[in-house]
Write a protein that holds these residues in place. Sequence first.
Motif, PDB file in Angstrom:
ATOM      1  N   PRO A 191       0.866  -1.290  -0.131  1.00 32.82           N
ATOM      2  CA  PRO A 191      -0.130  -0.078  -0.044  1.00 32.82           C
ATOM      3  C   PRO A 191       0.715   1.253  -0.115  1.00 32.82           C
ATOM      4  CG  PRO A 191      -0.956  -1.418   1.661  1.00 32.82           C
ATOM      5  CD  PRO A 191       0.203  -2.065   1.012  1.00 32.82           C
ATOM      6  N   THR A 192       1.852   1.419   0.736  1.00 33.49           N
ATOM      7  CA  THR A 192       2.845   2.441   0.807  1.00 33.49           C
ATOM      8  C   THR A 192       3.517   2.907  -0.786  1.00 33.49           C
ATOM      9  OG1 THR A 192       3.538   2.090   3.070  1.00 33.49           O
ATOM     10  CG2 THR A 192       4.954   3.424   1.660  1.00 33.49           C
ATOM     11  N   GLY A 193       3.905   1.755  -1.291  1.00 34.00           N
ATOM     12  CA  GLY A 193       4.237   2.038  -2.786  1.00 34.00           C
ATOM     13  C   GLY A 193       3.278   2.524  -3.685  1.00 34.00           C
ATOM     14  N   TYR A 194       1.956   1.764  -3.563  1.00 35.77           N
ATOM     15  CA  TYR A 194       1.127   2.164  -4.192  1.00 35.77           C
ATOM     16  C   TYR A 194       0.459   3.383  -4.038  1.00 35.77           C
ATOM     17  CZ  TYR A 194      -3.481   1.240  -6.686  1.00 35.77           C
ATOM     18  OH  TYR A 194      -4.406   1.293  -7.288  1.00 35.77           O
ATOM     19  N   MET A 195       0.178   4.016  -2.739  1.00 32.55           N
ATOM     20  CA  MET A 195       0.009   5.220  -2.525  1.00 32.55           C
ATOM     21  C   MET A 195       0.714   6.376  -3.189  1.00 32.55           C
ATOM     22  SD  MET A 195      -1.589   7.036   1.189  1.00 32.55           S
ATOM     23  CE  MET A 195      -0.363   8.076   1.568  1.00 32.55           C
ATOM     24  N   ALA A 196       2.385   5.912  -2.793  1.00 33.85           N
ATOM     25  CA  ALA A 196       3.122   6.856  -3.526  1.00 33.85           C
ATOM     26  C   ALA A 196       2.876   7.001  -5.037  1.00 33.85           C
ATOM     27  CB  ALA A 196       4.526   6.383  -3.167  1.00 33.85           C
ATOM     28  N   ALA A 197       2.585   6.020  -5.688  1.00 36.11           N
ATOM     29  CA  ALA A 197       2.336   6.021  -7.168  1.00 36.11           C
ATOM     30  C   ALA A 197       1.009   7.005  -7.384  1.00 36.11           C
ATOM     31  CB  ALA A 197       2.355   4.786  -7.940  1.00 36.11           C
ATOM     32  N   GLU A 198       0.025   6.672  -6.574  1.00 36.71           N
ATOM     33  CA  GLU A 198      -1.344   7.436  -6.703  1.00 36.71           C
ATOM     34  C   GLU A 198      -1.027   8.776  -6.387  1.00 36.71           C
ATOM     35  OE1 GLU A 198      -5.403   6.297  -5.019  1.00 36.71           O
ATOM     36  OE2 GLU A 198      -4.130   7.256  -3.332  1.00 36.71           O
ATOM     37  N   HIS A 199      -0.112   9.193  -5.458  1.00 34.75           N
ATOM     38  CA  HIS A 199       0.001  10.791  -5.249  1.00 34.75           C
ATOM     39  C   HIS A 199       0.583  11.278  -6.255  1.00 34.75           C
ATOM     40  CE1 HIS A 199       0.189  10.714  -0.516  1.00 34.75           C
ATOM     41  NE2 HIS A 199      -1.088  10.788  -1.035  1.00 34.75           N
ATOM     42  N   CYS A 200       1.437  10.875  -7.151  1.00 31.88           N
ATOM     43  CA  CYS A 200       2.101  11.337  -8.509  1.00 31.88           C
ATOM     44  C   CYS A 200       0.835  12.005  -9.242  1.00 31.88           C
ATOM     45  CB  CYS A 200       2.821  10.215  -9.105  1.00 31.88           C
ATOM     46  SG  CYS A 200       4.287   9.718  -8.273  1.00 31.88           S
ATOM     47  N   GLU A 201      -0.283  11.529  -9.008  1.00 27.35           N
ATOM     48  CA  GLU A 201      -1.394  12.264 -10.047  1.00 27.35           C
ATOM     49  C   GLU A 201      -0.815  12.238 -11.477  1.00 27.35           C
ATOM     50  OE1 GLU A 201      -2.147  15.961  -8.480  1.00 27.35           O
ATOM     51  OE2 GLU A 201      -3.345  15.121  -6.993  1.00 27.35           O
ATOM     52  N   MET A 202      -0.645  10.761 -11.940  1.00 25.56           N
ATOM     53  CA  MET A 202       0.246  10.562 -13.024  1.00 25.56           C
ATOM     54  C   MET A 202      -0.702  10.798 -14.322  1.00 25.56           C
ATOM     55  SD  MET A 202       2.487   7.041 -13.337  1.00 25.56           S
ATOM     56  CE  MET A 202       2.566   7.290 -11.565  1.00 25.56           C
ATOM     57  N   GLU A 203      -0.215  11.012 -15.318  1.00 25.54           N
ATOM     58  CA  GLU A 203      -0.950  11.097 -16.586  1.00 25.54           C
ATOM     59  C   GLU A 203      -0.370   9.978 -17.579  1.00 25.54           C
ATOM     60  OE1 GLU A 203      -0.385  14.968 -18.520  1.00 25.54           O
ATOM     61  OE2 GLU A 203      -1.232  16.099 -16.687  1.00 25.54           O
ATOM     62  N   LYS A 204      -1.173   9.382 -18.188  1.00 21.77           N
ATOM     63  CA  LYS A 204      -0.603   7.999 -19.147  1.00 21.77           C
ATOM     64  C   LYS A 204       0.433   8.619 -19.907  1.00 21.77           C
ATOM     65  CE  LYS A 204      -2.269   4.667 -22.119  1.00 21.77           C
ATOM     66  NZ  LYS A 204      -2.009   3.445 -21.118  1.00 21.77           N
ATOM     67  N   GLY A 205       1.464   7.602 -19.643  1.00 13.60           N
ATOM     68  CA  GLY A 205       2.849   7.943 -20.701  1.00 13.60           C
ATOM     69  C   GLY A 205       3.919   8.676 -19.779  1.00 13.60           C
ATOM     70  N   ASP A 206       3.580   9.096 -18.666  1.00 12.51           N
ATOM     71  CA  ASP A 206       4.421   9.769 -17.761  1.00 12.51           C
ATOM     72  C   ASP A 206       5.750   9.216 -17.512  1.00 12.51           C
ATOM     73  OD1 ASP A 206       3.114  12.239 -17.600  1.00 12.51           O
ATOM     74  OD2 ASP A 206       2.589  12.003 -15.564  1.00 12.51           O
ATOM     75  N   THR A 207       6.967   9.962 -17.408  1.00 12.17           N
ATOM     76  CA  THR A 207       7.971   9.349 -17.029  1.00 12.17           C
ATOM     77  C   THR A 207       8.411   9.412 -15.425  1.00 12.17           C
ATOM     78  OG1 THR A 207       9.265   9.554 -18.988  1.00 12.17           O
ATOM     79  CG2 THR A 207      10.754   9.442 -16.879  1.00 12.17           C
ATOM     80  N   VAL A 208       8.575   8.321 -14.772  1.00 11.35           N
ATOM     81  CA  VAL A 208       8.425   8.205 -13.166  1.00 11.35           C
ATOM     82  C   VAL A 208       9.945   8.063 -12.853  1.00 11.35           C
ATOM     83  CG1 VAL A 208       7.467   7.390 -11.270  1.00 11.35           C
ATOM     84  CG2 VAL A 208       6.043   7.905 -13.165  1.00 11.35           C
ATOM     85  N   ALA A 209      10.537   8.899 -11.950  1.00 11.21           N
ATOM     86  CA  ALA A 209      11.756   8.427 -11.471  1.00 11.21           C
ATOM     87  C   ALA A 209      11.719   8.146 -10.096  1.00 11.21           C
ATOM     88  CB  ALA A 209      12.779   9.774 -11.492  1.00 11.21           C
ATOM     89  N   VAL A 210      12.338   7.101  -9.702  1.00 11.91           N
ATOM     90  CA  VAL A 210      12.064   6.373  -8.264  1.00 11.91           C
ATOM     91  C   VAL A 210      13.435   6.623  -7.548  1.00 11.91           C
ATOM     92  CG1 VAL A 210      11.401   4.625  -6.869  1.00 11.91           C
ATOM     93  CG2 VAL A 210      10.128   5.079  -8.940  1.00 11.91           C
ATOM     94  N   TRP A 211      13.455   7.343  -6.370  1.00 10.16           N
ATOM     95  CA  TRP A 211      15.024   7.178  -5.696  1.00 10.16           C
ATOM     96  C   TRP A 211      14.868   6.090  -4.652  1.00 10.16           C
ATOM     97  CZ3 TRP A 211      13.633  11.335  -8.412  1.00 10.16           C
ATOM     98  CH2 TRP A 211      14.818  12.050  -9.209  1.00 10.16           C
ATOM     99  N   GLY A 212      15.658   5.209  -4.514  1.00 10.15           N
ATOM    100  CA  GLY A 212      15.542   4.195  -3.589  1.00 10.15           C
ATOM    101  C   GLY A 212      14.805   2.908  -4.351  1.00 10.15           C
ATOM    102  N   CYS A 213      15.566   1.880  -4.113  1.00  9.44           N
ATOM    103  CA  CYS A 213      15.114   0.418  -4.725  1.00  9.44           C
ATOM    104  C   CYS A 213      15.105  -0.435  -3.509  1.00  9.44           C
ATOM    105  CB  CYS A 213      16.020  -0.085  -5.851  1.00  9.44           C
ATOM    106  SG  CYS A 213      15.830   0.914  -7.322  1.00  9.44           S
ATOM    107  N   GLY A 214      14.795   0.069  -2.419  1.00 13.08           N
ATOM    108  CA  GLY A 214      14.617  -0.826  -1.445  1.00 13.08           C
ATOM    109  C   GLY A 214      13.016  -1.289  -1.526  1.00 13.08           C
ATOM    110  N   PRO A 215      12.286  -2.017  -0.598  1.00  9.57           N
ATOM    111  CA  PRO A 215      11.069  -2.779  -0.709  1.00  9.57           C
ATOM    112  C   PRO A 215      10.195  -1.581  -0.900  1.00  9.57           C
ATOM    113  CG  PRO A 215      12.089  -3.728   1.390  1.00  9.57           C
ATOM    114  CD  PRO A 215      13.146  -2.651   0.807  1.00  9.57           C
ATOM    115  N   VAL A 216       9.945  -0.574  -0.374  1.00  9.15           N
ATOM    116  CA  VAL A 216       8.685   0.441  -0.839  1.00  9.15           C
ATOM    117  C   VAL A 216       8.969   1.045  -2.383  1.00  9.15           C
ATOM    118  CG1 VAL A 216       7.999   2.737  -0.306  1.00  9.15           C
ATOM    119  CG2 VAL A 216       8.407   1.300   1.516  1.00  9.15           C
TER     120      VAL A 216
END
Length: 390
Positions: free
Chosen positions: A172-197
């Motif tokens: 849920p934490t990773g999912y809410m983080a993505a939801e908070h991005c308010e993404m538009e289809k096709g967006d480029t998303v950069a994620v700092w940290g490749c731990g579990p979340v």
Amino acid sequence: MKAICWHGHGDVRYETVPDPKIEAPSDAIIKVTRTAICGSDLHLLDGYMPTMKSGDVLGHEFMGEVVETGASVTKLKKGDRVIVPFNLACGECFFCKKTLFSLCDRSNRNAEVAAKVMGYSPSGLFGYSHMLGGYSGGQAEYVRVPYADVGPLKIPDGLTEEQVLFLTDIFPTGYMAAEHCEMEKGDTVAVWGCGPVGQFAIQSAWMFGAGRVIAIDHVPERLALAKSWGKAETIDFLKQDVFDTLNELTKGRGPDRCIDAVGAEAHGTGSFDAMLDKAKAAVKLATDRPHALRQAIHCCRKGGTVSVPGVYVGFLDKVPMGAFVNKGLTMKSGQTHTHRYTRPLLEKIQAGAIDPTRLITHRAKLSEAPALYKKFRDKEEGCIKVVLSP
């Protein structure tokens, strides 16, 4: 019963503690069948979270079997197999009715302590300091679960414990983080940290329609998992300049959405601000090391969004508010409103849309937790996620 207890900076122990008891009619007692070490538990190990007391039982990612219920509990019965959200929520206050469960007004029984630091108190958390309620955690054989009709979710037959355990927090934490991005289809998303979340944020970014995901870390095993399981492009910040590489990959515009899944203990090896953070933290002149957050703000494209699931504890130095304001960025953050997501994400697991067990690298007995805390912190033996069996 046996449990994992905190005794100071770098000191967690497997020891005997009193069995939990029903304290309120809305309580349940859960026999823990699986629990996990979370990245945010490392902030406790490293002494970053105030108001911990020697002997506190740790752990907020756990599931198990109901063995006893209070007089007012109607939705659970003895023998039910349940996952338990890491934060507590009453289900009835102003914030719970808005499904802002991590902001529950009633569940932090030490709310006045948190309010002195934060202005207003968030919800109580399992195993995460007396400022957040002083509740015993789930790295134990048994745990008392308040508000048992609100938080626990019954798990249907046919699903293994490892498939559903991470519904308690990191999925849920990773999912809410993505939801908070308010993404538009096709967006480029950069994620700092490749731990579990971060890994679940990568998975979730695709679910929300990302066109491209770029993962940033320096640990080879984590970058490899982000590439193989997460289908992400990767940046090793020890070998590549993050800003220059993102700028090149996005044709000079920057990523549309940036997710800081690192939080309070960012490494930022070699950079001046990261070295300054470490020096200040060492002599208690700062509480957090926000290098990843600074970098996410700096790298995000104009008009973009910075999502912050990473845990921060106190006051941050040198956050580039000038860049944040003048680039017109939006930031969204918060402890996860876990209760909002457990059922829909359970349905994704049932449908085969995601296999959370891909994240698990170490399985062990509860008694082995002290050694695995250090192995996880020091990123030894490819340790990404530890699951424990009491």
